[in-house]
Write a protein that holds these residues in place. Structure first.
Motif, PDB file in Angstrom:
ATOM      1  N   SER A 133       0.846  -1.191   0.000  1.00  0.00           N
ATOM      2  CA  SER A 133       0.000   0.000   0.000  1.00  0.00           C
ATOM      3  C   SER A 133       0.879   1.237   0.000  1.00  0.00           C
ATOM      4  CB  SER A 133      -0.925  -0.001   1.213  1.00  0.00           C
ATOM      5  OG  SER A 133      -0.161   0.086   2.381  1.00  0.00           O
TER       6      SER A 133
ATOM      7  N   THR B 231      -4.250   6.946   1.897  1.00  0.00           N
ATOM      8  CA  THR B 231      -3.570   5.651   1.834  1.00  0.00           C
ATOM      9  C   THR B 231      -4.463   4.685   1.064  1.00  0.00           C
ATOM     10  OG1 THR B 231      -2.572   6.103   3.962  1.00  0.00           O
ATOM     11  CG2 THR B 231      -2.539   3.823   3.241  1.00  0.00           C
ATOM     12  N   LEU B 232      -3.841   3.953   0.166  1.00  0.00           N
ATOM     13  CA  LEU B 232      -4.637   3.042  -0.663  1.00  0.00           C
ATOM     14  C   LEU B 232      -3.749   1.911  -1.183  1.00  0.00           C
ATOM     15  CD1 LEU B 232      -5.303   4.675  -4.141  1.00  0.00           C
ATOM     16  CD2 LEU B 232      -3.634   5.528  -2.546  1.00  0.00           C
ATOM     17  N   PRO B 233      -4.355   0.828  -1.666  1.00  0.00           N
ATOM     18  CA  PRO B 233      -3.528  -0.252  -2.219  1.00  0.00           C
ATOM     19  C   PRO B 233      -2.674   0.277  -3.378  1.00  0.00           C
ATOM     20  CG  PRO B 233      -5.795  -0.980  -1.938  1.00  0.00           C
ATOM     21  CD  PRO B 233      -5.783   0.503  -1.683  1.00  0.00           C
TER      22      PRO B 233
END
Lengths: 162, 341
Positions: B174, B244-246
């Motif tokens: 991530s 925040t993200l994959p």
């Protein structure tokens, strides 16, 4: 490691440095300038200068706090030179403040009026440095630092006896 | 002045000089704004490897190699050079003398692709201690992230090290996306309101592109006046939104985010990852083994020697070797040691 990752890592570590050292640096600058707003300006400038040198900074050679304080010290000297050429007019009215706050601002102002060498020692003490660390940062012996501290204290005594 | 008075001065001084949280936060925002625009000087950018000139390095150890060994090494070097040339090779680094068996050691490293960052191989990941055949391949350079094999010949043993990339498990990587927003207006309140509207719009876009609800947060918000002469000519607003993200959804989210009005730039931040899956490690080991076998066989053929039985296998656990476009790179290395007939 890609350039972006390197830069991201640098920024992250630098922000960590800020979070760790900003309090001490601002305390030093507030004491050295006697002026909270100027202290903020100089703190921002100190960290920006530090940021430019951050990739090549070696924490093993000098502790980060001492390094930042050295940059800040130079900026305080520059500010002193600039101010010598300016005339300051007091504001007609200042916002009302609690007596404690007023006393403390007056104490800071009194520190700012100390001779350069003594003021530096008092400001470094305000930043949380021990006498030994102040000696190391200023190139004096611990005994000499303590003597200067006593001398400064005598001058500041009226601000404590209010 | 007595000690009590000095102690009081110390106390009062600390209380007077101690900055407020607000003050620390204000300076932090000012600095963060500038950090976005101003890269540090002398930033240690990775340098691409020189690609046009071959490099020949001869290292002498404590014992000088005899003349016949030098001649043999030169011949080996020539063969290695031809091999490297066939395979598009660039770097040839032979090492002479000093081996435990007193023989000749040569090391062939294949080239790095253009623009590949020069990542220092982790020390434990370089070469392998091929104890079975009494050989020492400790000096074999492996450009870990480049995934290139290396081959060493010492005495009557040939060691080959292959490298396999460990693929990240889906969802284990991530990243953080930092997006800058700007707004300019004639007054402070209007500028702040307009900037807030842009933030809300950006958060909506991010939430439809892989960012969990509430995970797109405002990490910085400031409104500053622009002075012109004695007066204020305009107000400038700046905000940073952090999400925040994959990692696999990051490119699309970034591409959509920059379409939002007021977005002036973005950068991707630290990428974290969990442990690689067992399957991905096994796959990487299989690839590294196959690469080592191929490299050993082709080198032996080019050198005109016949490989004997496999005497030793060393597999190193996954090691971090730097950051690639998709996040941290991990590799495994497999070293095979063959006897030379």
């Amino acid at each position: 490691m890609t350039g972006t990752a390197v830069e991201a890592g640098l920024k992250e570590s630098f922000v960590e440095l800020y979070d760790r050292e900003a309090g001490a640096l601002l305390a030093y600058l507030r004491a050295a300038t006697g002026h909270p707003a100027d202290a903020e300006d100089l703190a921002a400038e100190t960290f920006l200068r530090a940021w430019r040198q951050w990739p090549s900074f070696e924490p093993t050679e000098v502790p980060p706090r001492h390094w930042l304080l050295r940059i800040a010290h130079n900026l305080v000297i520059d500010r002193g030179r600039r101010q010598a050429r300016l005339r300051w007019e007091p504001l007609a009215e200042s916002p009302a403040q609690a007596p404690d706050t007023v006393n403390r601002l007056q104490l800071l102002a009194a520190v700012a009026q100390l001779p350069d060498g003594d003021r530096e020692i008092v400001a470094l003490r305000a930043a949380g440095l021990t006498f030994a660390e102040v000696g190391e940062a200023t190139g004096r012996t611990e005994g000499a630092v303590k003597m200067a501290w006593h001398r400064a204290a005598e001058r500041l005594r009226p601000n404590l006896e209010r | 002045m007595d000690d009590a008075m000095l102690a009081e001065l110390d106390r009062e001084l600390h209380a007077a000089a101690r900055p407020t949280d607000e003050s620390v936060r204000r300076v932090r925002e000012r600095i963060q704004m500038r950090l976005e625009d101003e890269p540090p000087q002398a930033s240690p950018q990775p340098q691409p490897q020189p690609q046009t000139q071959p490099v020949l390095r001869v290292v002498e150890s404590g014992r000088r190699a005899p003349y016949w060994a030098v001649t043999f090494a030169a011949a080996a070097c020539l063969i290695a050079g031809i091999l490297a040339g066939i395979l598009g090779g660039i770097v040839i680094a032979p090492r002479l003398g000093g081996g435990s068996s007193g023989g000749v050691a040569s090391v062939v490293s294949l080239p790095q692709p253009v623009g590949q960052s020069a990542v220092t191989a982790p020390s434990q990941g370089v070469g392998a201690g091929g104890g079975g055949a009494g050989a020492d391949f400790g000096g074999a350079p492996v450009n870990s992230c480049a995934g290139l094999p290396s081959v060493s010949v010492t005495g009557r043993a040939l060691g080959a090290t292959g490298v396999g990339h460990v693929e990240a498990s889906p969802g284990s990587v991530s990243g953080t996306l930092f997006i800058n927003l700007n707004e300019t207006g004639p007054d402070a309140a209007g500028t702040a309101a307009a900037l807030q509207a842009r933030i809300t719009s950006l958060q909506g876009v991010l939430e439809t592109n892989g960012v969990a609800k509430g995970e797109a947060r405002v990490s910085s918000f400031s409104i500053n006046s622009q002075q012109k002469g004695p007066g204020v000519s305009a107000w400038q607003g700046f905000a940073m939104v952090q999400a925040t993200l994959p990692a696999d959804q990051m490119p699309k989210a970034a591409a959509e985010a920059v379409k939002v009005a007021g977005v002036s730039g973005y950068r991707t931040g630290t990428i974290v990852t969990g442990e690689p899956s067992h399957e991905s490690v096994q796959k990487a080991i299989a690839a590294a083994t196959a690469q080592a076998k191929d490299a050993a066989a082709s080198t032996a053929k080019a050198a005109g020697v016949t490989l004997g039985p496999l005497e030793n296998i060393v597999t190193l656990p996954p090691t971090f070797c730097g950051y690639g476009p998709q996040g941290p790179d991990r590799i495994v290395q497999v070293s095979l040691t063959y006897a030379i007939k």
